[in-house]
Design a protein around this motif. Structure first.
Motif, PDB file in Angstrom:
ATOM      1  N   TRP A  45      71.936  41.632  26.528  1.00  0.00           N
ATOM      2  CA  TRP A  45      71.694  41.346  25.109  1.00  0.00           C
ATOM      3  C   TRP A  45      72.972  41.555  24.296  1.00  0.00           C
ATOM      4  O   TRP A  45      73.325  40.747  23.459  1.00  0.00           O
ATOM      5  CB  TRP A  45      70.581  42.240  24.585  1.00  0.00           C
ATOM      6  N   GLU A  46      73.658  42.652  24.523  1.00  0.00           N
ATOM      7  CA  GLU A  46      74.885  42.939  23.797  1.00  0.00           C
ATOM      8  C   GLU A  46      75.957  41.891  24.089  1.00  0.00           C
ATOM      9  O   GLU A  46      76.711  41.502  23.191  1.00  0.00           O
ATOM     10  CB  GLU A  46      75.384  44.339  24.142  1.00  0.00           C
ATOM     11  N   ASP A  47      76.027  41.426  25.326  1.00  0.00           N
ATOM     12  CA  ASP A  47      76.988  40.370  25.684  1.00  0.00           C
ATOM     13  C   ASP A  47      76.679  39.076  24.951  1.00  0.00           C
ATOM     14  O   ASP A  47      77.592  38.412  24.445  1.00  0.00           O
ATOM     15  CB  ASP A  47      76.981  40.124  27.204  1.00  0.00           C
TER      16      ASP A  47
ATOM     17  N   ALA B 166      70.043  45.780  28.354  1.00  0.00           N
ATOM     18  CA  ALA B 166      70.694  45.957  27.059  1.00  0.00           C
ATOM     19  C   ALA B 166      72.100  45.370  27.077  1.00  0.00           C
ATOM     20  O   ALA B 166      72.557  44.805  26.091  1.00  0.00           O
ATOM     21  CB  ALA B 166      70.747  47.432  26.682  1.00  0.00           C
ATOM     22  N   THR B 167      72.785  45.478  28.211  1.00  0.00           N
ATOM     23  CA  THR B 167      74.134  44.928  28.319  1.00  0.00           C
ATOM     24  C   THR B 167      74.100  43.416  28.191  1.00  0.00           C
ATOM     25  O   THR B 167      74.956  42.823  27.537  1.00  0.00           O
ATOM     26  CB  THR B 167      74.775  45.334  29.657  1.00  0.00           C
TER      27      THR B 167
ATOM     28  N   LEU C 223      75.049  38.734  22.116  1.00  0.00           N
ATOM     29  CA  LEU C 223      75.314  38.949  20.690  1.00  0.00           C
ATOM     30  C   LEU C 223      76.818  38.900  20.421  1.00  0.00           C
ATOM     31  O   LEU C 223      77.262  38.278  19.452  1.00  0.00           O
ATOM     32  CB  LEU C 223      74.725  40.287  20.244  1.00  0.00           C
ATOM     33  N   ALA C 224      77.621  39.531  21.258  1.00  0.00           N
ATOM     34  CA  ALA C 224      79.077  39.515  21.094  1.00  0.00           C
ATOM     35  C   ALA C 224      79.623  38.097  21.240  1.00  0.00           C
ATOM     36  O   ALA C 224      80.498  37.679  20.466  1.00  0.00           O
ATOM     37  CB  ALA C 224      79.732  40.441  22.111  1.00  0.00           C
TER      38      ALA C 224
END
Length: 120
Positions: A5-7, A2-3, A9-10
């Motif tokens: 993916w979040e990275d 998840a991290t 996206l950010a």
């Protein structure tokens, strides 16, 4: 996972903000351009394929993503007779709804007055 993916996206959002800062006009995804202007994605695709608006392909969180300058979409939409007719119909429809609401309010007032006059 998840991290990661979040990275991604950010990072993608940061790149979009950088584009907007560099060019004085926001570059947005086709989905966002559609949501903000009411222009269909198929029309947007036609416009950039015909060279009527600019577009660029950038890496997005789900792979390559097409961006278009929002200001150019708004300007091109203003020159489209079809989009203008649709906007006029929507305004006309809104005016009709307002008129009908007013007439319903008047009828409710008349009905209440009649009910007060007639004995039970």
């Amino acid at each position: 996972m998840a991290t990661d993916w979040e990275d991604r996206l950010a990072k993608w959002r940061d790149e979009l903000q950088l584009f907007a800062q560099l060019e004085d006009t926001p570059w947005v995804s086709l989905a966002q351009a559609e949501a903000e202007t009411g222009v269909s994605r198929s029309a947007l695709r036609s416009w950039y394929r015909n060279g009527e608006i600019q577009s660029r392909l950038v890496d997005g969180p789900n792979g390559p993503q097409r961006l278009v300058p929002l200001e150019a979409v708004v300007e091109r939409a203003a020159r489209s007779p079809r989009i203008q007719r649709r906007a006029e119909r929507e305004v006309s429809l809104e005016a009709q709804v307002t008129l009908l609401r007013h007439r319903v309010d008047q009828l409710e007032l008349r009905l209440a007055a009649l009910e007060r006059r007639s004995p039970p």
